[in-house]
Design a protein around this motif. Structure first.
Motif, PDB file in Angstrom:
ATOM      1  N   PRO A 102       0.868  -1.234   0.102  1.00 18.92           N
ATOM      2  CA  PRO A 102      -0.140  -0.018  -0.055  1.00 18.92           C
ATOM      3  C   PRO A 102       0.861   1.287   0.107  1.00 18.92           C
ATOM      4  N   ARG A 103       1.938   1.457   0.511  1.00 16.10           N
ATOM      5  CA  ARG A 103       2.909   2.618   0.755  1.00 16.10           C
ATOM      6  C   ARG A 103       3.614   2.529  -0.733  1.00 16.10           C
ATOM      7  N   LEU A 104       3.907   1.441  -1.228  1.00 19.87           N
ATOM      8  CA  LEU A 104       4.539   1.728  -2.646  1.00 19.87           C
ATOM      9  C   LEU A 104       3.633   2.143  -3.650  1.00 19.87           C
ATOM     10  N   VAL A 105       2.107   1.833  -3.571  1.00 20.73           N
ATOM     11  CA  VAL A 105       1.152   2.416  -4.597  1.00 20.73           C
ATOM     12  C   VAL A 105       0.913   3.797  -4.275  1.00 20.73           C
ATOM     13  N   GLY A 106       0.785   4.207  -2.924  1.00 24.59           N
ATOM     14  CA  GLY A 106       0.628   5.422  -2.662  1.00 24.59           C
ATOM     15  C   GLY A 106       1.762   6.440  -2.604  1.00 24.59           C
ATOM     16  N   THR A 108       3.962   6.275  -5.172  1.00 24.40           N
ATOM     17  CA  THR A 108       3.980   6.450  -6.744  1.00 24.40           C
ATOM     18  C   THR A 108       3.044   7.175  -7.197  1.00 24.40           C
ATOM     19  N   PHE A 109       1.741   6.943  -6.769  1.00 28.50           N
ATOM     20  CA  PHE A 109       0.514   7.625  -7.146  1.00 28.50           C
ATOM     21  C   PHE A 109       0.578   9.095  -6.807  1.00 28.50           C
ATOM     22  N   ILE A 110       0.857   9.406  -5.731  1.00 31.11           N
ATOM     23  CA  ILE A 110       1.242  10.891  -5.245  1.00 31.11           C
ATOM     24  C   ILE A 110       2.155  11.635  -5.680  1.00 31.11           C
ATOM     25  N   LEU A 111       3.484  10.831  -6.171  1.00 28.79           N
ATOM     26  CA  LEU A 111       4.575  11.553  -6.584  1.00 28.79           C
ATOM     27  C   LEU A 111       4.170  11.785  -8.094  1.00 28.79           C
ATOM     28  N   ALA A 112       3.453  10.862  -8.778  1.00 30.52           N
ATOM     29  CA  ALA A 112       3.283  10.901 -10.284  1.00 30.52           C
ATOM     30  C   ALA A 112       2.294  12.060 -10.404  1.00 30.52           C
ATOM     31  N   ALA A 113       1.242  12.233  -9.556  1.00 28.33           N
ATOM     32  CA  ALA A 113       0.173  13.096  -9.708  1.00 28.33           C
ATOM     33  C   ALA A 113       0.614  14.525  -9.382  1.00 28.33           C
ATOM     34  N   TYR A 114       1.427  14.567  -8.398  1.00 29.51           N
ATOM     35  CA  TYR A 114       2.157  15.728  -8.040  1.00 29.51           C
ATOM     36  C   TYR A 114       2.873  16.411  -9.253  1.00 29.51           C
ATOM     37  N   VAL A 259      -1.626  11.151 -17.790  1.00 29.28           N
ATOM     38  CA  VAL A 259      -2.461  10.284 -16.997  1.00 29.28           C
ATOM     39  C   VAL A 259      -1.986   8.742 -17.119  1.00 29.28           C
ATOM     40  N   GLY A 260      -2.048   8.305 -18.465  1.00 27.99           N
ATOM     41  CA  GLY A 260      -1.656   6.939 -18.913  1.00 27.99           C
ATOM     42  C   GLY A 260      -0.296   6.523 -18.244  1.00 27.99           C
ATOM     43  N   ASN A 261       0.675   7.487 -18.347  1.00 29.76           N
ATOM     44  CA  ASN A 261       1.909   7.157 -17.604  1.00 29.76           C
ATOM     45  C   ASN A 261       2.075   7.464 -16.081  1.00 29.76           C
ATOM     46  N   ILE A 262       1.050   7.909 -15.318  1.00 24.11           N
ATOM     47  CA  ILE A 262       1.019   8.292 -13.930  1.00 24.11           C
ATOM     48  C   ILE A 262       1.589   7.074 -13.087  1.00 24.11           C
ATOM     49  N   MET A 263       1.594   5.945 -13.501  1.00 27.27           N
ATOM     50  CA  MET A 263       1.998   4.769 -12.582  1.00 27.27           C
ATOM     51  C   MET A 263       3.439   4.248 -13.171  1.00 27.27           C
ATOM     52  N   ALA A 276      18.547   6.444   3.139  1.00 27.11           N
ATOM     53  CA  ALA A 276      18.114   5.676   4.046  1.00 27.11           C
ATOM     54  C   ALA A 276      16.907   6.591   4.888  1.00 27.11           C
ATOM     55  N   LEU A 277      17.143   7.836   5.038  1.00 29.03           N
ATOM     56  CA  LEU A 277      16.322   8.736   5.749  1.00 29.03           C
ATOM     57  C   LEU A 277      15.040   9.156   5.033  1.00 29.03           C
ATOM     58  N   ASN A 278      14.859   9.234   3.532  1.00 33.31           N
ATOM     59  CA  ASN A 278      13.762   9.879   2.936  1.00 33.31           C
ATOM     60  C   ASN A 278      12.954   8.512   2.376  1.00 33.31           C
ATOM     61  N   LEU A 279      13.454   7.089   2.716  1.00 33.00           N
ATOM     62  CA  LEU A 279      12.987   6.062   1.968  1.00 33.00           C
ATOM     63  C   LEU A 279      11.404   5.936   2.089  1.00 33.00           C
ATOM     64  N   SER A 280      10.767   6.451   3.318  1.00 32.11           N
ATOM     65  CA  SER A 280       9.193   6.252   3.528  1.00 32.11           C
ATOM     66  C   SER A 280       8.236   7.070   2.236  1.00 32.11           C
ATOM     67  N   THR A 281       9.002   8.043   1.736  1.00 32.51           N
ATOM     68  CA  THR A 281       8.385   8.749   0.601  1.00 32.51           C
ATOM     69  C   THR A 281       8.786   8.602  -0.668  1.00 32.51           C
ATOM     70  N   ALA A 282      10.342   8.007  -0.620  1.00 30.05           N
ATOM     71  CA  ALA A 282      11.058   8.019  -1.835  1.00 30.05           C
ATOM     72  C   ALA A 282      10.971   6.432  -2.590  1.00 30.05           C
ATOM     73  N   GLU A 283      10.562   5.642  -1.920  1.00 27.97           N
ATOM     74  CA  GLU A 283      10.268   4.187  -2.257  1.00 27.97           C
ATOM     75  C   GLU A 283       9.016   4.202  -3.324  1.00 27.97           C
ATOM     76  N   ILE A 284       9.125   3.978  -4.430  1.00 31.65           N
ATOM     77  CA  ILE A 284       8.098   3.760  -5.458  1.00 31.65           C
ATOM     78  C   ILE A 284       8.330   2.489  -6.096  1.00 31.65           C
ATOM     79  N   ILE A 285       7.217   2.151  -6.976  1.00 30.43           N
ATOM     80  CA  ILE A 285       7.118   0.885  -7.473  1.00 30.43           C
ATOM     81  C   ILE A 285       8.421   0.503  -8.345  1.00 30.43           C
ATOM     82  N   PRO A 286       8.721   1.228  -9.539  1.00 34.51           N
ATOM     83  CA  PRO A 286       9.859   1.307 -10.297  1.00 34.51           C
ATOM     84  C   PRO A 286      11.273   0.925  -9.387  1.00 34.51           C
TER      85      PRO A 286
END
Length: 333
Positions: A102-106, A108-114, A259-263, A276-286
């Motif tokens: 769930p954190r990965l999807v969140g 990825t989606f937040i970063l791409a949408a932003y 939007v098609g490439n948002i993920m 190691a310190l920003n991994l909570s928001t920097a870890e995305i699906i790719p």
């Protein structure tokens, strides 16, 4: 007295090469095969130019898609793609049960949408502003300055950003220290990761994307500007009533593709900015696919995550394209 009317048999005439039309009847449609052969004979040079890119897509895009089958197998390099045992949807079940998913999807989606929301309107604004500039030297200079960052490598952009934000040697870090804020490491703060990522993306892509809108503005009929001038329209009214409607079809297509490439957000920049310190928001699906599929040699799980990502992107593309066709009448197909 009777009037005899002599009936004439329908006469076939030629209205176009190869098309027989009966008088009083409908035109006989050509088969798709015959039209294709005629088109190839007429434009064979263009079809010849298409052979290389088509071959490239087949070899490097479509043939590798068959290997996505390992998402439904317990892949073993020794047995190969087709020799590995089937596991069905077990890999997907394990993925969805993973607490990290769930954190990965969140993320990825937040970063791409932003990134999409922040970077989509800026090229339009830049193109509209440059279109109003009458001083050629200034216009070309701004175009060159905003366009050049697109050709800078992602690794170089990340290195420049790290040096700029370094708390010890960076310009921003030394400035904050000068004003008494102390040494602030923005790259180590998870809350600033998305802002830094989007800011660098805007800097590198805005000028390049504006070229597309400038080309669309160059095709606007000059008579529309003359009519707006005769009607007494101001510069803002001309932009609103002439320029923006002319950009709407192009902007719609770019938005649908975005939007098609948002993920499918870029891997390189996110991975290089990670620590190691920003991994909570920097870890995305790719980046997760790279770490699990390549570094940990869990190819089946990596393919599962990638296939899930591709399906979500396809669904978003279809939905946005359908909504755009209904609302604006413009779409990819």
């Amino acid at each position: 007295m009777t009037l005899n009317v002599e009936q004439e048999a329908p006469v076939q005439t030629r209205s176009a090469p190869g098309r027989a039309v009966a008088r009083g009847g409908a035109a006989r449609p050509h088969s798709i095969r015959s039209r294709f052969r005629r088109s190839v004979r007429r434009y064979w040079q263009l079809y010849l130019l298409l052979l290389l890119p088509i071959a490239w897509f087949i070899v490097f895009k479509y043939i590798p898609m068959a290997n996505a089958i390992i998402a439904f197998k317990n892949y073993n390099p020794i047995d190969g793609v087709w020799g590995s045992p089937w596991v069905g949807f077990d890999n997907f079940a394990n993925l969805f049960r993973n607490p990290v998913f769930p954190r990965l999807v969140g993320n990825t989606f937040i970063l791409a949408a932003y990134t999409l929301l922040a970077s989509f309107p800026l090229p339009i604004i830049l193109a509209l502003a440059l279109n109003e500039v009458r001083l050629r030297f200034f216009k070309r200079t701004v175009q060159m300055v905003t366009y050049a960052p697109y050709f800078i490598s992602t690794v170089v952009v990340v290195s420049m950003t790290i040096l700029l934000l370094s708390p010890r040697v960076g310009i921003l870090g030394r400035t904050l220290s000068f004003f008494g804020a102390g040494q602030v490491d923005l790259l180590a703060d998870a809350d600033f990761f998305r802002h830094i990522y989007v800011a660098t993306d805007i800097w590198t892509t805005t000028g390049y994307s504006a070229v597309i809108y400038l080309a669309a503005l160059a095709s606007v009929d000059v008579s529309l500007y003359e009519a707006a001038k005769i009607d007494g329209a101001s510069r803002l009214q001309k932009i609103w009533n002439v320029d923006i409607p002319a950009l709407l079809p192009t902007a719609t297509i770019i938005l649908i593709l975005g939007v098609g490439n948002i993920m499918a957000i870029g891997f390189e920049k996110a991975f290089l900015f990670q620590n190691a310190l920003n991994l909570s928001t920097a870890e995305i699906i790719p980046t997760y696919v790279y770490k699990t599929g390549i570094l940990n040699a869990n190819f089946s799980l990596g393919a599962t995550v990638g296939l899930f990502n591709a399906v979500i992107s396809l669904v978003l593309l279809l939905v946005v394209n359908g909504v755009s066709k209904r609302v604006t009448g413009n779409g990819l197909w």
